[in-house]
Motif scaffolding. Structure first.
Motif, mmCIF file in Angstrom:
data_model
loop_
_atom_site.group_PDB
_atom_site.id
_atom_site.type_symbol
_atom_site.label_atom_id
_atom_site.label_comp_id
_atom_site.label_asym_id
_atom_site.label_seq_id
_atom_site.Cartn_x
_atom_site.Cartn_y
_atom_site.Cartn_z
ATOM 1 N N THR A 82 0.834 -1.199 0.000
ATOM 2 C CA THR A 82 0.000 0.000 0.000
ATOM 3 C C THR A 82 0.868 1.249 0.000
ATOM 4 O O THR A 82 0.594 2.222 -0.712
ATOM 5 C CB THR A 82 -0.932 0.009 1.232
ATOM 6 O OG1 THR A 82 -1.728 -1.177 1.221
ATOM 7 C CG2 THR A 82 -1.829 1.226 1.235
ATOM 8 N N HIS A 83 1.945 1.200 0.779
ATOM 9 C CA HIS A 83 2.844 2.343 0.854
ATOM 10 C C HIS A 83 3.549 2.568 -0.486
ATOM 11 O O HIS A 83 3.705 3.709 -0.931
ATOM 12 C CB HIS A 83 3.875 2.126 1.963
ATOM 13 C CG HIS A 83 4.791 3.287 2.167
ATOM 14 N ND1 HIS A 83 4.346 4.535 2.531
ATOM 15 C CD2 HIS A 83 6.144 3.400 2.039
ATOM 16 C CE1 HIS A 83 5.368 5.363 2.632
ATOM 17 N NE2 HIS A 83 6.471 4.700 2.325
ATOM 18 N N GLU A 84 3.961 1.491 -1.132
ATOM 19 C CA GLU A 84 4.600 1.630 -2.446
ATOM 20 C C GLU A 84 3.654 2.278 -3.444
ATOM 21 O O GLU A 84 4.054 3.167 -4.213
ATOM 22 C CB GLU A 84 5.041 0.260 -2.962
ATOM 23 C CG GLU A 84 5.707 0.316 -4.327
ATOM 24 C CD GLU A 84 6.111 -1.049 -4.839
ATOM 25 O OE1 GLU A 84 6.234 -1.202 -6.075
ATOM 26 O OE2 GLU A 84 6.303 -1.971 -4.028
ATOM 27 N N ALA A 85 2.401 1.852 -3.449
ATOM 28 C CA ALA A 85 1.421 2.441 -4.360
ATOM 29 C C ALA A 85 1.226 3.927 -4.070
ATOM 30 O O ALA A 85 1.114 4.750 -4.992
ATOM 31 C CB ALA A 85 0.090 1.699 -4.244
ATOM 32 N N ALA A 86 1.207 4.280 -2.776
ATOM 33 C CA ALA A 86 1.043 5.687 -2.409
ATOM 34 C C ALA A 86 2.244 6.510 -2.847
ATOM 35 O O ALA A 86 2.099 7.647 -3.326
ATOM 36 C CB ALA A 86 0.834 5.799 -0.898
ATOM 37 N N LEU A 87 3.450 5.948 -2.696
ATOM 38 C CA LEU A 87 4.652 6.645 -3.136
ATOM 39 C C LEU A 87 4.621 6.900 -4.634
ATOM 40 O O LEU A 87 4.915 8.012 -5.104
ATOM 41 C CB LEU A 87 5.894 5.830 -2.780
ATOM 42 C CG LEU A 87 6.406 5.893 -1.346
ATOM 43 C CD1 LEU A 87 7.555 4.902 -1.161
ATOM 44 C CD2 LEU A 87 6.881 7.303 -0.993
ATOM 45 N N ARG A 88 4.268 5.882 -5.397
ATOM 46 C CA ARG A 88 4.262 6.044 -6.850
ATOM 47 C C ARG A 88 3.212 7.068 -7.286
ATOM 48 O O ARG A 88 3.444 7.855 -8.220
ATOM 49 C CB ARG A 88 4.053 4.699 -7.541
ATOM 50 C CG ARG A 88 5.175 3.712 -7.252
ATOM 51 C CD ARG A 88 5.256 2.591 -8.252
ATOM 52 N NE ARG A 88 5.767 3.057 -9.550
ATOM 53 C CZ ARG A 88 6.062 2.254 -10.569
ATOM 54 N NH1 ARG A 88 5.883 0.951 -10.440
ATOM 55 N NH2 ARG A 88 6.498 2.741 -11.703
ATOM 56 N N SER A 89 2.085 7.112 -6.603
ATOM 57 C CA SER A 89 1.077 8.131 -6.904
ATOM 58 C C SER A 89 1.596 9.527 -6.575
ATOM 59 O O SER A 89 1.325 10.491 -7.298
ATOM 60 C CB SER A 89 -0.212 7.857 -6.108
ATOM 61 O OG SER A 89 -0.824 6.666 -6.543
ATOM 62 N N ARG A 90 2.374 9.627 -5.514
ATOM 63 C CA ARG A 90 2.940 10.929 -5.162
ATOM 64 C C ARG A 90 3.999 11.362 -6.180
ATOM 65 O O ARG A 90 4.062 12.525 -6.574
ATOM 66 C CB ARG A 90 3.527 10.884 -3.747
ATOM 67 C CG ARG A 90 3.891 12.252 -3.204
ATOM 68 C CD ARG A 90 4.295 12.188 -1.758
ATOM 69 N NE ARG A 90 3.173 11.962 -0.870
ATOM 70 C CZ ARG A 90 2.345 12.909 -0.451
ATOM 71 N NH1 ARG A 90 2.486 14.150 -0.877
ATOM 72 N NH2 ARG A 90 1.373 12.621 0.371
ATOM 73 N N TYR A 91 4.837 10.413 -6.628
ATOM 74 C CA TYR A 91 5.818 10.752 -7.661
ATOM 75 C C TYR A 91 5.126 11.175 -8.959
ATOM 76 O O TYR A 91 5.668 11.987 -9.721
ATOM 77 C CB TYR A 91 6.735 9.556 -7.938
ATOM 78 C CG TYR A 91 7.587 9.118 -6.765
ATOM 79 C CD1 TYR A 91 8.051 10.028 -5.821
ATOM 80 C CD2 TYR A 91 7.916 7.775 -6.581
ATOM 81 C CE1 TYR A 91 8.813 9.619 -4.745
ATOM 82 C CE2 TYR A 91 8.686 7.354 -5.511
ATOM 83 C CZ TYR A 91 9.128 8.283 -4.593
ATOM 84 O OH TYR A 91 9.900 7.864 -3.524
ATOM 85 N N ASP A 92 3.925 10.641 -9.200
ATOM 86 C CA ASP A 92 3.156 11.030 -10.386
ATOM 87 C C ASP A 92 2.827 12.523 -10.388
ATOM 88 O O ASP A 92 2.596 13.112 -11.447
ATOM 89 C CB ASP A 92 1.837 10.254 -10.457
ATOM 90 C CG ASP A 92 2.015 8.792 -10.837
ATOM 91 O OD1 ASP A 92 3.089 8.426 -11.340
ATOM 92 O OD2 ASP A 92 1.060 8.007 -10.617
ATOM 93 N N ARG A 93 2.784 13.128 -9.195
ATOM 94 C CA ARG A 93 2.407 14.543 -9.087
ATOM 95 C C ARG A 93 3.611 15.460 -8.875
ATOM 96 O O ARG A 93 3.460 16.679 -8.753
ATOM 97 C CB ARG A 93 1.426 14.745 -7.935
ATOM 98 C CG ARG A 93 0.157 13.908 -8.030
ATOM 99 C CD ARG A 93 -0.880 14.344 -7.002
ATOM 100 N NE ARG A 93 -0.380 14.264 -5.643
ATOM 101 C CZ ARG A 93 -0.433 13.175 -4.889
ATOM 102 N NH1 ARG A 93 -0.936 12.036 -5.393
ATOM 103 N NH2 ARG A 93 0.028 13.177 -3.655
ATOM 104 N N ALA A 94 4.804 14.869 -8.796
ATOM 105 C CA ALA A 94 5.997 15.663 -8.502
ATOM 106 C C ALA A 94 6.622 16.224 -9.778
ATOM 107 O O ALA A 94 6.646 15.561 -10.812
ATOM 108 C CB ALA A 94 7.017 14.807 -7.756
ATOM 109 N N ARG A 95 7.164 17.430 -9.687
ATOM 110 C CA ARG A 95 7.954 17.973 -10.795
ATOM 111 C C ARG A 95 9.407 17.549 -10.661
ATOM 112 O O ARG A 95 10.078 17.295 -11.655
ATOM 113 C CB ARG A 95 7.875 19.507 -10.827
ATOM 114 C CG ARG A 95 6.570 20.047 -11.374
ATOM 115 C CD ARG A 95 6.657 21.533 -11.644
ATOM 116 N NE ARG A 95 7.542 21.840 -12.758
ATOM 117 C CZ ARG A 95 7.985 23.066 -13.062
ATOM 118 N NH1 ARG A 95 7.632 24.083 -12.301
ATOM 119 N NH2 ARG A 95 8.778 23.255 -14.088
#
Length: 364
Positions: A255-268
């Motif tokens: 779950t944490h990995e999925a959350a991290l990847r979603s956050r990287y999706d929004r990062a510049r």
């Protein structure tokens, strides 16, 4: 039926080494990809996970019905399953870093013996993209011999390939973990920071550079945790930078990995001295940047393999203004990052296809 005849009539066997800490998303990522390379190569799958807990098996996606060996007491069983494997077995070593410092000679001798056993049985030995760390003798000599005796030997950096005097330069296997579209450029509003907890905190000039850069680009700062041991460092950095701390806490690793990847999706832009933080960031379309005092060559060398250079800057040798310029420069490279990452993923697909072809040819 005799032992030899029984072995000939038994289904082929694939053995995969998958040790690693459950608290490291990057280690789980590359071992999961190595396991994916192994899937479907034999009717029988055996994995050795060392001291990995149950959650480690879930992180890697180990299929139901796999024979799992755990703990040091099962090493003898692992060696026995290699020695007694039917003809044409497949042995897949771990992706990632290979420590060859003092005290690893016996381990490397065992790995060499495993390699030779599989080759004598007409099998295939696969060493996914790896990097050598702290080479000493005789470990380095033994490892080089085993690497040369393997049909598939891949190195994620040129120095490791040169040390082994053989094998093929290849992207880190983490680049096979899936390219994501992520948010469009004008919707990316985060600057993510994730640094190792084992290193000293960056100095005031670094903090000044990062905070001024974020203010100038209109980005909010978030510190994240991709390795559990870095959690306290992320908390400290959030306080220093006036940012938001995103903890790991008790969240399940998947779950944490999925959350991290979603956050990287929004990062510049993502700043880290953890290689697979930057690999996942690049897969999500964020600009990766290693900005720390006295960085090792690990990240710059691995990214150079995919043709992406200049993403590392030694903060100890530059002023706050110089660090800011470096970060601004990285923001202009997102198209280049996407192109290089796509090339890396294609290259890994080709290498996997060739590996599977070798296995089929060995059994023909």
């Amino acid at each position: 039926m005799g032992l030899a005849e029984s072995a000939r009539s038994s289904p082929p066997r694939t053995l995969v080494s998958l040790t690693g800490p459950a608290g490291n998303i990057g280690d789980a990522l590359i071992r999961r990809e190595a396991l994916r390379w192994a899937l479907g190569t034999s009717d029988e799958l055996v994995v050795y996970t060392g001291d990995g807990p149950d959650v480690w098996l879930r992180q890697l996606g180990v299929p139901t019905g796999t024979r799992v060996l755990r703990g040091k007491r099962s090493v003898a069983k692992w060696l026995w399953l290699i020695a007694t494997a039917p003809r044409h077995p497949v042995l897949v070593f771990e992706a990632g870093e290979v420590p060859l410092d003092r005290g690893n000679g016996l381990r490397e001798l065992v790995f060499l013996a495993e390699t030779l056993l599989v080759r004598l049985k007409g099998g295939v030995v696969v060493r996914p993209p790896r990097g050598i760390r702290a080479p000493t003798q005789p470990s380095a000599w033994l490892h080089a011999r085993a690497a040369r005796a393997s049909q598939v030997t891949l190195w994620r950096d040129a120095e490791s390939a040169a040390l082994a005097s053989g094998g093929t330069l290849a992207p880190d296997i983490g680049f096979a973990a899936g390219i994501r579209d992520g948010a469009p450029a004008d919707a990316r509003d985060e600057l993510i920071v994730s640094l190792r907890g084992a290193r000293p905190l960056p100095d005031a000039a670094w903090v000044d550079a990062v905070t001024r850069f974020a203010a100038a680009t209109g980005l909010t700062i978030t510190t994240v945790v991709q390795v559990r041991e870095d959690e306290q460092r992320a908390r400290e950095l959030a306080a220093l930078l006036g940012g938001t701390f995103a903890p790991w806490g008790t969240t399940d690793p998947l779950t944490h990995e999925a959350a991290l990847r979603s956050r990287y999706d929004r990062a510049r832009l993502v700043i880290s001295d953890r290689m697979h933080v930057l690999v996942l960031a690049a897969l999500s379309g964020a600009a990766p940047a290693e900005l720390v005092p006295r960085p090792t060559a690990k990240i710059s060398a691995a990214f150079a393999t995919i043709g992406l250079t200049g993403i590392t800057l030694d903060a100890a040798e530059h002023s706050a203004d110089g660090m800011q310029r470096f970060l601004h420069d990285q923001l202009t490279r997102t198209d280049e990052v996407r192109a290089r990452v796509a090339d890396a993923a294609t290259r890994l697909d080709t290498l996997e296809t060739r590996m599977r072809g070798l296995i089929r040819a060995a059994r023909a």
